[in-house]
Design a protein around this motif. Structure first.
Motif, PDB file in Angstrom:
ATOM      1  N   ASP A   1       0.816  -1.217   0.000  1.00  0.00           N
ATOM      2  CA  ASP A   1       0.000   0.000   0.000  1.00  0.00           C
ATOM      3  C   ASP A   1       0.850   1.268   0.000  1.00  0.00           C
ATOM      4  OD1 ASP A   1      -2.291  -1.468  -0.034  1.00  0.00           O
ATOM      5  OD2 ASP A   1      -2.615  -1.401   2.135  1.00  0.00           O
TER       6      ASP A   1
ATOM      7  N   ASN B   1       0.946   3.548  -2.960  1.00  0.00           N
ATOM      8  CA  ASN B   1      -0.211   4.392  -3.258  1.00  0.00           C
ATOM      9  C   ASN B   1      -0.040   5.822  -2.746  1.00  0.00           C
ATOM     10  OD1 ASN B   1      -1.580   2.212  -4.425  1.00  0.00           O
ATOM     11  ND2 ASN B   1      -2.383   1.550  -2.436  1.00  0.00           N
ATOM     12  N   TYR B   2       1.031   6.078  -2.023  1.00  0.00           N
ATOM     13  CA  TYR B   2       1.270   7.400  -1.446  1.00  0.00           C
ATOM     14  C   TYR B   2       2.447   8.083  -2.137  1.00  0.00           C
ATOM     15  CZ  TYR B   2      -1.768   5.946   2.433  1.00  0.00           C
ATOM     16  OH  TYR B   2      -2.826   5.521   3.194  1.00  0.00           O
TER      17      TYR B   2
END
Length: 382
Positions: free
Chosen positions: A158, A161-162
């Protein structure tokens, strides 16, 4: 080439010379670089105005006598960097002066496994190590692939995603660079060594298996920035009936995971050492596969790249050095020359020092210059 370009090149060459030779004199710099004294004196004035150099007094005159030279130092405390690493459960964080000297080093817990929690812990860690308004830049090491200063994939998927760079720049208003942890460890070998290193490999076996490569003095990351992702390679064997990746048997975390499953309890490296000393059959079988994987990895690195030095990061190898001794014996039967294999004293420190070198080069606008950073502790003196 216009005069402004030449002037800038001369400024950077003078800055590099002072950085590496500090303390030095204007006359020595002019002689070493083949520049006129007036050119060097003007550049020193500019560097002094920018707080990057300062005079420390007179040196010794030459044998023929004459005026004693004024000695000048690189001002390492003109600014500082904060260099962090995102681990699975902690944030490792180090602050450094611009010559690489260590100001502070701390570990901070991550409260949870979500990427957002990792980023919150990272922000808090940097904020706690931040001294004042002289923060000059931030580097972040991650376990995964980084391309064009952005996470492509990571242990925590994840995280990709930043926009990590934008998040940190918006909060701290300084340059931010992110890079693969093994690549940064390779930079630390090159930039913090006492001798010139032109070819080296940094092999990380902690949370995952990755290799950072220095080739012809430069970091090599490949076309897609995936060079060194050797842990993804699959082999038939290693205690399994189906092909299995080296990362699943050849990392510290893989060994811990396998033993926790077999022993049905939490396992730490001290447990592995105790079982090794006792000859525990389950532990010995898992460590045997760990050793086979390491032999395969090193064999490929040595035969493909022929590095002058390989530094390994592994808590298990540090606890049980006999494993590396046996691996060396096997590799000596293949290689025609002595092997320079070295265990890192502290895996995280090498990642952080490499990040320090990377971001400091950007701050000083010396991305490819040969710079000699200082591996020492120089805390805040105010």
């Amino acid at each position: 080439m216009n005069r402004l370009t030449i002037r800038r090149i001369n400024e950077l060459n003078v800055l590099r010379e002072v950085f590496n030779q500090t303390p030095t004199s204007r006359a020595d710099v002019a002689k070493n670089l083949g520049l006129t004294k007036s050119t060097v004196y003007n550049i020193f004035t500019q560097l002094s105005n920018n707080n990057l150099v300062y005079d420390i007094g007179q040196g010794n005159s030459t044998r023929s006598g004459g005026r004693k030279p004024i000695l000048t130092n690189f001002n390492a405390q003109a600014g500082y960097t904060i260099n962090a690493k995102i681990n699975s459960t902690t944030i490792s964080c180090m602050s450094n002066w611009l010559d690489g000297s260590i100001i502070d080093r701390q570990e901070f817990p991550i409260e949870g496994k979500e990427a957002s929690q990792q980023l919150l812990a990272l922000y808090q860690a940097i904020k706690l190590l931040k001294l004042d308004n002289n923060l000059s830049g931030i580097s972040v090491a991650i376990g995964g692939v980084v391309k064009n200063n952005r996470v492509v994939n990571a242990l925590n998927h994840d995280l990709a995603n930043y926009d990590l760079v934008q998040i940190l720049q918006s909060r701290f208003n300084v340059p931010v660079l992110i890079e693969n942890e093994s690549n940064l460890a390779a930079l630390a070998i090159r930039d913090f060594s006492s001798r010139t290193i032109k070819s080296a490999a940094a092999l990380s076996l902690t949370d995952r298996v990755g290799v950072g490569l220095i080739i012809d003095g430069e970091l090599y990351s490949g076309f897609n920035s995936e060079a060194g992702e050797i842990g993804q390679a699959k082999f038939l064997g290693l205690g399994n009936n189906l092909p299995i990746s080296l990362e699943e048997v050849g990392s510290d975390q893989a060994v811990l995971n396998q033993l926790e499953k077999l022993k049905n309890k939490r396992v730490v490296v001290a447990d592995i050492l105790r079982w090794y000393d006792l000859g525990d059959e389950e532990a010995m079988n898992i460590l045997k596969n760990f050793q086979k994987s390491l032999t395969i990895i090193l064999q490929n690195i040595l035969l493909l790249f022929d590095p002058e030095k390989v530094v390994l990061s592994s808590k298990i190898l540090r606890a049980i050095p006999d494993i590396l001794v046996e691996v060396k014996q096997q590799l000596n039967q293949i290689m025609s020359h002595p092997l320079d294999l070295e265990l890192a004293d502290n895996a995280d420190n090498d990642n952080l020092l490499g990040g320090c070198a990377l971001i400091t080069r950007k701050i000083l606008d010396l991305p490819t210059a040969e710079l000699n950073f200082k591996r020492r502790i120089m805390p805040l003196t105010n």
